[in-house]
Design a protein around this motif. Sequence first.
Motif, PDB file in Angstrom:
ATOM      1  N   GLY A   1      51.949 -67.315 -29.341  1.00  0.00           N
ATOM      2  CA  GLY A   1      51.144 -67.399 -28.027  1.00  0.00           C
ATOM      3  C   GLY A   1      51.369 -66.369 -26.936  1.00  0.00           C
ATOM      4  O   GLY A   1      50.502 -65.804 -25.624  1.00  0.00           O
ATOM      5  N   PHE A   2      53.368 -65.698 -27.225  1.00  0.00           N
ATOM      6  CA  PHE A   2      53.239 -65.212 -26.573  1.00  0.00           C
ATOM      7  C   PHE A   2      52.419 -63.659 -26.675  1.00  0.00           C
ATOM      8  O   PHE A   2      52.791 -63.294 -25.136  1.00  0.00           O
ATOM      9  CB  PHE A   2      55.023 -65.227 -26.883  1.00  0.00           C
ATOM     10  CG  PHE A   2      56.048 -65.981 -26.953  1.00  0.00           C
ATOM     11  CD1 PHE A   2      56.730 -66.830 -26.235  1.00  0.00           C
ATOM     12  CD2 PHE A   2      55.684 -67.271 -28.047  1.00  0.00           C
ATOM     13  CE1 PHE A   2      57.102 -67.630 -26.093  1.00  0.00           C
ATOM     14  CE2 PHE A   2      56.486 -67.951 -28.453  1.00  0.00           C
ATOM     15  CZ  PHE A   2      57.331 -68.794 -27.341  1.00  0.00           C
ATOM     16  N   LYS A   3      52.720 -63.636 -27.523  1.00  0.00           N
ATOM     17  CA  LYS A   3      52.387 -61.929 -27.223  1.00  0.00           C
ATOM     18  C   LYS A   3      50.228 -61.704 -26.354  1.00  0.00           C
ATOM     19  O   LYS A   3      50.307 -60.364 -25.944  1.00  0.00           O
ATOM     20  CB  LYS A   3      51.429 -61.140 -28.944  1.00  0.00           C
ATOM     21  CG  LYS A   3      50.742 -61.763 -29.300  1.00  0.00           C
ATOM     22  CD  LYS A   3      50.398 -61.153 -30.583  1.00  0.00           C
ATOM     23  CE  LYS A   3      49.143 -62.058 -31.176  1.00  0.00           C
ATOM     24  NZ  LYS A   3      48.023 -62.037 -31.406  1.00  0.00           N
ATOM     25  N   GLY A   4      49.879 -62.967 -26.290  1.00  0.00           N
ATOM     26  CA  GLY A   4      48.467 -62.506 -25.473  1.00  0.00           C
ATOM     27  C   GLY A   4      47.453 -62.197 -26.549  1.00  0.00           C
ATOM     28  O   GLY A   4      47.136 -63.110 -27.333  1.00  0.00           O
ATOM     29  N   ALA A   5      46.409 -63.037 -26.197  1.00  0.00           N
ATOM     30  CA  ALA A   5      45.116 -62.472 -26.802  1.00  0.00           C
ATOM     31  C   ALA A   5      44.964 -61.952 -27.287  1.00  0.00           C
ATOM     32  O   ALA A   5      43.532 -62.332 -28.692  1.00  0.00           O
ATOM     33  CB  ALA A   5      43.595 -63.613 -25.990  1.00  0.00           C
ATOM     34  N   LYS A   6      45.030 -60.519 -27.020  1.00  0.00           N
ATOM     35  CA  LYS A   6      44.386 -58.696 -27.594  1.00  0.00           C
ATOM     36  C   LYS A   6      45.683 -58.831 -28.255  1.00  0.00           C
ATOM     37  O   LYS A   6      46.279 -59.433 -28.710  1.00  0.00           O
ATOM     38  CB  LYS A   6      44.266 -58.455 -26.626  1.00  0.00           C
ATOM     39  CG  LYS A   6      43.448 -58.695 -24.666  1.00  0.00           C
ATOM     40  CD  LYS A   6      43.652 -57.407 -24.467  1.00  0.00           C
ATOM     41  CE  LYS A   6      42.664 -57.449 -23.002  1.00  0.00           C
ATOM     42  NZ  LYS A   6      42.388 -57.244 -21.726  1.00  0.00           N
ATOM     43  N   PRO A   7      44.711 -58.031 -29.574  1.00  0.00           N
ATOM     44  CA  PRO A   7      45.462 -57.211 -30.132  1.00  0.00           C
ATOM     45  C   PRO A   7      47.048 -56.857 -29.772  1.00  0.00           C
ATOM     46  O   PRO A   7      46.606 -55.686 -29.096  1.00  0.00           O
ATOM     47  CB  PRO A   7      44.323 -56.488 -31.248  1.00  0.00           C
ATOM     48  CG  PRO A   7      43.252 -56.748 -31.523  1.00  0.00           C
ATOM     49  CD  PRO A   7      43.132 -57.993 -29.962  1.00  0.00           C
ATOM     50  N   VAL A   8      47.898 -56.727 -30.259  1.00  0.00           N
ATOM     51  CA  VAL A   8      49.169 -55.612 -30.203  1.00  0.00           C
ATOM     52  C   VAL A   8      49.063 -54.694 -31.078  1.00  0.00           C
ATOM     53  O   VAL A   8      49.428 -54.904 -32.195  1.00  0.00           O
ATOM     54  CB  VAL A   8      50.096 -56.533 -29.804  1.00  0.00           C
ATOM     55  CG1 VAL A   8      51.656 -55.185 -29.893  1.00  0.00           C
ATOM     56  CG2 VAL A   8      50.172 -57.659 -29.428  1.00  0.00           C
ATOM     57  N   ILE A   9      49.013 -53.192 -30.832  1.00  0.00           N
ATOM     58  CA  ILE A   9      48.688 -52.337 -31.029  1.00  0.00           C
ATOM     59  C   ILE A   9      50.077 -51.355 -31.314  1.00  0.00           C
ATOM     60  O   ILE A   9      49.942 -51.094 -32.080  1.00  0.00           O
ATOM     61  CB  ILE A   9      47.690 -50.344 -31.331  1.00  0.00           C
ATOM     62  CG1 ILE A   9      45.972 -51.677 -30.945  1.00  0.00           C
ATOM     63  CG2 ILE A   9      47.858 -50.001 -32.178  1.00  0.00           C
ATOM     64  CD1 ILE A   9      45.562 -52.487 -32.535  1.00  0.00           C
ATOM     65  N   THR A  10      49.959 -51.195 -29.782  1.00  0.00           N
ATOM     66  CA  THR A  10      52.186 -51.122 -29.594  1.00  0.00           C
ATOM     67  C   THR A  10      52.679 -51.990 -29.221  1.00  0.00           C
ATOM     68  O   THR A  10      52.543 -53.282 -28.400  1.00  0.00           O
ATOM     69  CB  THR A  10      52.793 -49.776 -29.032  1.00  0.00           C
ATOM     70  OG1 THR A  10      51.768 -50.091 -27.851  1.00  0.00           O
ATOM     71  CG2 THR A  10      51.189 -48.542 -28.955  1.00  0.00           C
ATOM     72  N   ARG A  11      53.776 -52.484 -29.143  1.00  0.00           N
ATOM     73  CA  ARG A  11      54.863 -53.548 -28.933  1.00  0.00           C
ATOM     74  C   ARG A  11      54.533 -53.960 -27.623  1.00  0.00           C
ATOM     75  O   ARG A  11      54.735 -54.988 -27.118  1.00  0.00           O
ATOM     76  CB  ARG A  11      56.888 -53.278 -29.315  1.00  0.00           C
ATOM     77  CG  ARG A  11      57.537 -54.520 -28.762  1.00  0.00           C
ATOM     78  CD  ARG A  11      58.867 -54.344 -29.003  1.00  0.00           C
ATOM     79  NE  ARG A  11      59.031 -54.298 -30.291  1.00  0.00           N
ATOM     80  CZ  ARG A  11      60.208 -54.495 -31.062  1.00  0.00           C
ATOM     81  NH1 ARG A  11      61.217 -53.799 -29.897  1.00  0.00           N
ATOM     82  NH2 ARG A  11      60.342 -54.337 -32.128  1.00  0.00           N
ATOM     83  N   ASN A  12      54.264 -52.773 -26.756  1.00  0.00           N
ATOM     84  CA  ASN A  12      54.408 -52.779 -25.740  1.00  0.00           C
ATOM     85  C   ASN A  12      53.292 -53.274 -24.569  1.00  0.00           C
ATOM     86  O   ASN A  12      52.177 -53.493 -24.196  1.00  0.00           O
ATOM     87  CB  ASN A  12      54.597 -51.684 -24.465  1.00  0.00           C
ATOM     88  CG  ASN A  12      56.104 -50.922 -24.730  1.00  0.00           C
ATOM     89  OD1 ASN A  12      56.534 -51.242 -25.032  1.00  0.00           O
ATOM     90  ND2 ASN A  12      55.376 -49.165 -24.667  1.00  0.00           N
ATOM     91  N   ASP A  13      52.065 -53.244 -25.715  1.00  0.00           N
ATOM     92  CA  ASP A  13      50.713 -54.281 -25.655  1.00  0.00           C
ATOM     93  C   ASP A  13      50.825 -55.860 -25.742  1.00  0.00           C
ATOM     94  O   ASP A  13      50.103 -56.448 -24.675  1.00  0.00           O
ATOM     95  CB  ASP A  13      49.971 -54.216 -26.358  1.00  0.00           C
ATOM     96  CG  ASP A  13      49.317 -52.444 -26.809  1.00  0.00           C
ATOM     97  OD1 ASP A  13      49.140 -52.070 -25.636  1.00  0.00           O
ATOM     98  OD2 ASP A  13      49.271 -52.562 -27.850  1.00  0.00           O
ATOM     99  N   ALA A  14      52.459 -56.386 -26.257  1.00  0.00           N
ATOM    100  CA  ALA A  14      52.421 -57.863 -26.097  1.00  0.00           C
ATOM    101  C   ALA A  14      52.585 -58.420 -24.642  1.00  0.00           C
ATOM    102  O   ALA A  14      53.037 -57.378 -23.953  1.00  0.00           O
ATOM    103  CB  ALA A  14      53.683 -58.029 -26.740  1.00  0.00           C
ATOM    104  N   VAL A  15      52.653 -59.516 -24.205  1.00  0.00           N
ATOM    105  CA  VAL A  15      52.731 -60.307 -22.729  1.00  0.00           C
ATOM    106  C   VAL A  15      53.906 -60.248 -22.509  1.00  0.00           C
ATOM    107  O   VAL A  15      54.194 -60.170 -22.319  1.00  0.00           O
ATOM    108  CB  VAL A  15      51.418 -61.228 -22.467  1.00  0.00           C
ATOM    109  CG1 VAL A  15      51.574 -62.013 -21.302  1.00  0.00           C
ATOM    110  CG2 VAL A  15      50.363 -60.746 -21.985  1.00  0.00           C
ATOM    111  N   ALA A  16      54.493 -61.144 -23.560  1.00  0.00           N
ATOM    112  CA  ALA A  16      55.773 -61.512 -23.610  1.00  0.00           C
ATOM    113  C   ALA A  16      56.337 -61.279 -24.821  1.00  0.00           C
ATOM    114  O   ALA A  16      55.614 -61.263 -26.368  1.00  0.00           O
ATOM    115  CB  ALA A  16      55.881 -62.750 -23.785  1.00  0.00           C
ATOM    116  N   LYS A  17      57.784 -61.509 -24.845  1.00  0.00           N
ATOM    117  CA  LYS A  17      58.215 -61.263 -26.322  1.00  0.00           C
ATOM    118  C   LYS A  17      59.084 -61.691 -26.516  1.00  0.00           C
ATOM    119  O   LYS A  17      60.436 -61.523 -25.513  1.00  0.00           O
ATOM    120  CB  LYS A  17      59.027 -59.721 -26.843  1.00  0.00           C
ATOM    121  CG  LYS A  17      57.549 -58.603 -26.620  1.00  0.00           C
ATOM    122  CD  LYS A  17      57.978 -56.922 -27.029  1.00  0.00           C
ATOM    123  CE  LYS A  17      58.700 -56.745 -26.164  1.00  0.00           C
ATOM    124  NZ  LYS A  17      58.087 -55.928 -24.772  1.00  0.00           N
TER     125      LYS A  17
END
Length: 429
Positions: free
Chosen positions: A381-397
């Motif tokens: 759940g760290f990355k958030g609910a939306k698909p991550v196309i680039t690493r910068n799209d992740a809410v948390a890493k």
Amino acid sequence: MKRFRILATAFLCAWAVSPTPVRAQRPAAAPACDPDNGGLTLPAGFCALVVTEGTGEGARHLVVAPNGDIFMSRRPLGTRPGGIVALRDTNGDGKADVTEVFGNGNTTGIALRNGYLYYATTKSIERVKMTPGELKPAGPAEIIVGGLPGTGGHADKGITFDERGNVYVNVGLPSNACADLAPHAVAPDPCPLLEDGGGIWRFKADVVGQQYSRAARYATGMRQPLAIAWHNQTLYVVMNSRDSLDKFFPEKFTAQENADRPLEPLFDVKEGDVYGWPYCWLDAQTNTMVLAPEYGGDGKVVGRCAQYKMPVASFPAHWAPVGLVPYTGTQFPQKYQGGLFVAFHGSHDRNSGLAQTGFNVVFQPLAKGKVSGPYEVFADGFKGAKPVITRNDAVAKPNGVAQGPDGSIYVVESNKGKIWRILYKGASK
């Protein structure tokens, strides 16, 4: 009152001299978890709370003291220094309400040992004397090891300690196959970069003023084994494997093949081990080491790779393992005790619009020092609910993972320096 003073003195002395964090019993009243577990998805019976919403971009690893204080490493950012961020919860609600910053440099690995806080910069291993109960050291740092190679990509250093007074540190290399190569290139053979990097180095933990040298190399053939931990008399590392198969060799590898291979391997490292990078990589399709295309491979040929030591387990391609901690507590159920938690920063090399993956913490079970089953995603759940196309799209890493004195697991992510504490409250009735 006299008995209280004796017990308090004994506790503080234990912190000052123990080579590993002092184990404490689980508090009678653990802090309340957040209603949404801070956005995390966890196994049944577990819950989480956010310790701090963030200490700033660039958070790396963390360690938790016997009294619950958190020490977190970070990289410099603009005019903001790197160094260490220290956090304390003064009212017992599980939330950090006091913050101190000290030290400098681009820091990653961090540990408490024998009354010292050790930390690794990209070019050194240093330590500061910590007085139990104080959040910020009064004295200057000592350089344990200087001159570590630390330029370019994969300069971050993880550290861990054995029972014999040694400290282990990774020295990563920035390239996929020995050098920054153009498409279709042939790599140098043998790879000269392995003389000064691409492995694990060992030094004395309590000797000030040591200098990096080739003679201190402990094991080799690893691209970037940043996730590193000593556990049950064994050195475990999880390696960041190579990228860009389809970019450099599009006639041999599709974008999907690059997305799914090679795997991120877990090694149990012994002195003198050689693991085969950059000549070979662990293939997801066959679970064997295969020859790299820069050395004549096509993703199928094994060739010279049969001579290298195999990993004991593996994880999906490009997940980017960066943090590793053995679970030595008793708060979590029996299945977790003695196993490994691994923090994955998330992929960036799944090309052609494929969603990036990882961005989680997994559990790798061990029994009597041996892998006893497949890994399980523990915290997601760290990355958030939306698909991550680039690493910068992740809410948390996720970047660092640590065990608290009560057996809780702490996780820090690198976008904002947000920290979670994960507890086991038991199966619901």
